[in-house]
Design a protein around this motif. Structure first.
Motif: not given
Length: 163
Positions: A82-106
């Motif tokens: 739903d948001a960046c797993a690191v900084c918490g910016i919502p998916a609605s405000e940015t395009s997300l990528r994926f990094d399993a080790k960082k917890g998902g979408c980033v």
């Protein structure tokens, strides 16, 4: 309490690829299920997944993806979608990528070298873990399910320490 398996999944035994896939689920479950603790949700998930693997016409890789998506929720390691797993910016405000080790979408700022992720795959990662197993049927033919399958596989491997 004990659980009883009432279906022998006999047709599964005739398909070596499906049988090996089912065996991989058992190995994952064995690694993550706590000993001496009742795991009714995990048992029910295994029975649902085995039923679909044995009796449905769905691609085995799709059933595998749904198994892993549901497993991640049951065990509490669903990748954040739903948001960046690191900084918490919502998916609605940015395009997300994926990094399993960082917890998902980033986001790009937090993980510029993370793997690209389509919006469709992100939505599958977000919604499928919460949906009933039978909703796997709705993913058949979805253009982004194989990408979501790759990402949840990465998340499971990261969680159990195989990556």
């Amino acid at each position: 309490d004990q659980y009883k398996v009432t279906d022998g999944f006999l047709p599964l035994r005739a398909d070596m690829d499906k049988l090996m896939l089912a065996g991989s689920w058992l190995r994952v479950a064995e690694k993550i299920a706590p000993e001496e603790v009742e795991c009714r949700d995990l048992f029910d998930l295994m029975m649902n997944a085995l039923s679909y693997l044995t009796y449905s016409e769905l691609p085995p890789q799709l059933v595998d993806a749904m198994f892993k998506l549901k497993l991640s929720r049951i065990q509490g390691f669903s990748p954040r979608a739903d948001a960046c797993a690191v900084c918490g910016i919502p998916a609605s405000e940015t395009s997300l990528r994926f990094d399993a080790k960082k917890g998902g979408c980033v986001c790009m700022k937090c993980a510029p070298h993370a793997k690209p992720l389509s919006e469709g795959a992100r939505r599958i990662l977000l919604k499928a873990p919460k949906a009933p197993f039978k909703s796997v049927e709705l993913l058949n033919g979805h253009p982004d399910w194989s990408e979501a399958a790759q990402r949840i596989d990465e998340a499971v491997r990261a969680y159990i320490g195989n990556e």
